[in-house]
Write a protein that holds these residues in place. Structure first.
Motif, PDB file in Angstrom:
ATOM      1  N   ILE A  83       0.821  -1.212   0.000  1.00 60.38           N
ATOM      2  CA  ILE A  83       0.000   0.000   0.000  1.00 60.38           C
ATOM      3  C   ILE A  83       0.858   1.267   0.000  1.00 60.38           C
ATOM      4  N   LEU A  84       1.979   1.219   0.700  1.00 64.04           N
ATOM      5  CA  LEU A  84       2.858   2.389   0.783  1.00 64.04           C
ATOM      6  C   LEU A  84       3.918   2.406  -0.318  1.00 64.04           C
ATOM      7  N   ARG A  85       3.812   1.459  -1.242  1.00 64.27           N
ATOM      8  CA  ARG A  85       4.643   1.416  -2.457  1.00 64.27           C
ATOM      9  C   ARG A  85       6.141   1.465  -2.164  1.00 64.27           C
ATOM     10  N   TYR A  86       6.543   0.610  -1.271  1.00 66.59           N
ATOM     11  CA  TYR A  86       7.945   0.578  -0.867  1.00 66.59           C
ATOM     12  C   TYR A  86       8.894   0.460  -2.057  1.00 66.59           C
ATOM     13  N   ASN A  87       8.560  -0.379  -3.027  1.00 66.51           N
ATOM     14  CA  ASN A  87       9.512  -0.648  -4.104  1.00 66.51           C
ATOM     15  C   ASN A  87       9.548   0.457  -5.161  1.00 66.51           C
ATOM     16  N   LEU A  88       8.692   1.471  -5.029  1.00 70.72           N
ATOM     17  CA  LEU A  88       8.661   2.555  -6.012  1.00 70.72           C
ATOM     18  C   LEU A  88       9.260   3.856  -5.487  1.00 70.72           C
ATOM     19  N   ARG A  89       9.659   3.855  -4.220  1.00 67.77           N
ATOM     20  CA  ARG A  89      10.088   5.102  -3.585  1.00 67.77           C
ATOM     21  C   ARG A  89      11.605   5.156  -3.395  1.00 67.77           C
ATOM     22  N   ASP A  90      12.122   6.376  -3.450  1.00 70.55           N
ATOM     23  CA  ASP A  90      13.534   6.623  -3.166  1.00 70.55           C
ATOM     24  C   ASP A  90      13.825   6.190  -1.730  1.00 70.55           C
ATOM     25  N   LEU A  91      14.910   5.498  -1.528  1.00 72.40           N
ATOM     26  CA  LEU A  91      15.212   5.016  -0.177  1.00 72.40           C
ATOM     27  C   LEU A  91      16.025   6.003   0.654  1.00 72.40           C
ATOM     28  N   THR A  92      16.540   7.066   0.055  1.00 70.85           N
ATOM     29  CA  THR A  92      17.362   8.020   0.802  1.00 70.85           C
ATOM     30  C   THR A  92      16.623   8.630   1.998  1.00 70.85           C
ATOM     31  N   PRO A  93      15.400   9.158   1.818  1.00 73.27           N
ATOM     32  CA  PRO A  93      14.692   9.695   2.993  1.00 73.27           C
ATOM     33  C   PRO A  93      14.376   8.616   4.028  1.00 73.27           C
ATOM     34  N   ALA A  94      14.109   7.401   3.585  1.00 74.68           N
ATOM     35  CA  ALA A  94      13.810   6.312   4.522  1.00 74.68           C
ATOM     36  C   ALA A  94      15.038   5.970   5.364  1.00 74.68           C
ATOM     37  N   LEU A  95      16.204   5.937   4.730  1.00 73.31           N
ATOM     38  CA  LEU A  95      17.440   5.676   5.486  1.00 73.31           C
ATOM     39  C   LEU A  95      17.707   6.783   6.503  1.00 73.31           C
ATOM     40  N   GLU A  96      17.438   8.018   6.110  1.00 78.32           N
ATOM     41  CA  GLU A  96      17.641   9.145   7.021  1.00 78.32           C
ATOM     42  C   GLU A  96      16.635   9.081   8.172  1.00 78.32           C
ATOM     43  N   GLN A  97      15.407   8.732   7.872  1.00 74.46           N
ATOM     44  CA  GLN A  97      14.404   8.581   8.927  1.00 74.46           C
ATOM     45  C   GLN A  97      14.828   7.494   9.908  1.00 74.46           C
ATOM     46  N   PHE A  98      15.267   6.380   9.378  1.00 76.74           N
ATOM     47  CA  PHE A  98      15.740   5.266  10.202  1.00 76.74           C
ATOM     48  C   PHE A  98      16.872   5.732  11.123  1.00 76.74           C
ATOM     49  N   ARG A  99      17.844   6.454  10.552  1.00 80.26           N
ATOM     50  CA  ARG A  99      18.990   6.947  11.332  1.00 80.26           C
ATOM     51  C   ARG A  99      18.535   7.921  12.422  1.00 80.26           C
TER      52      ARG A  99
END
Length: 159
Positions: A83-99
């Motif tokens: 639903i959140l389209r993980y495979n279509l999104r840039d991972l850079t913001p996700a990595l920063e959020q994780f950090r």
């Protein structure tokens, strides 16, 4: 859990972002999107899962500390991935959020008292849930997914 065990798990938790970024190092866009192992997420999907899971886990810990007997709800991570389209999104913001979420939560972990670690909540899927339960889960969570990313990349090299 004694203080030494707790300190070891906190150190492992703090190291989670590093091991994930190390596992991703040098990966091409094609590698990030590939599904070489049937039924497993791509590396990109794993990173987005980590960002969402980390955000959820941070709120869980804060609720355990700030509320009396909070109910901690589970969620369907596979539904989130689609639903959140993980495979279509840039991972850079996700990595920063994780950090970032790990960094702010690490500050809280370092300030917790022995009583804080024992505060109970109730998980909708697992029952009794304390900050110690939380730490047992999330200290290894990123490391497990870093291993998954490495296995995905190794599987691609064998094809």
């Amino acid at each position: 859990m004694n203080e030494s065990q707790r300190a070891e798990l906190i150190a492992r938790y703090k190291d989670g972002h590093r091991v994930v970024t190390e596992a991703l190092s040098g990966a091409s866009e094609a590698e990030l999107d590939a599904h070489p192992v049937p039924g497993e997420w791509s590396a990109r999907e794993v990173v987005h899962h980590l960002a969402d899971s980390e955000t959820t886990s941070a709120i869980r810990l804060r609720r355990l500390l700030a509320e009396e007997l909070p109910v901690i709800y589970g969620y369907d991570q596979d539904v989130y991935a689609v639903i959140l389209r993980y495979n279509l999104r840039d991972l850079t913001p996700a990595l920063e959020q994780f950090r970032t979420v790990r960094a702010t939560t690490s500050q809280i972990l370092g300030a917790m008292s022995d009583e804080d670690w024992k505060r109970p909540g109730w998980h909708s899927e697992h029952g009794l849930y304390t900050a110690e339960t939380w730490l047992d889960i999330y200290a290894v969570h990123a490391h497990n997914h870093a291993g998954q990313i490495r296995r995905l990349r190794e599987a691609l090299q064998k094809k």
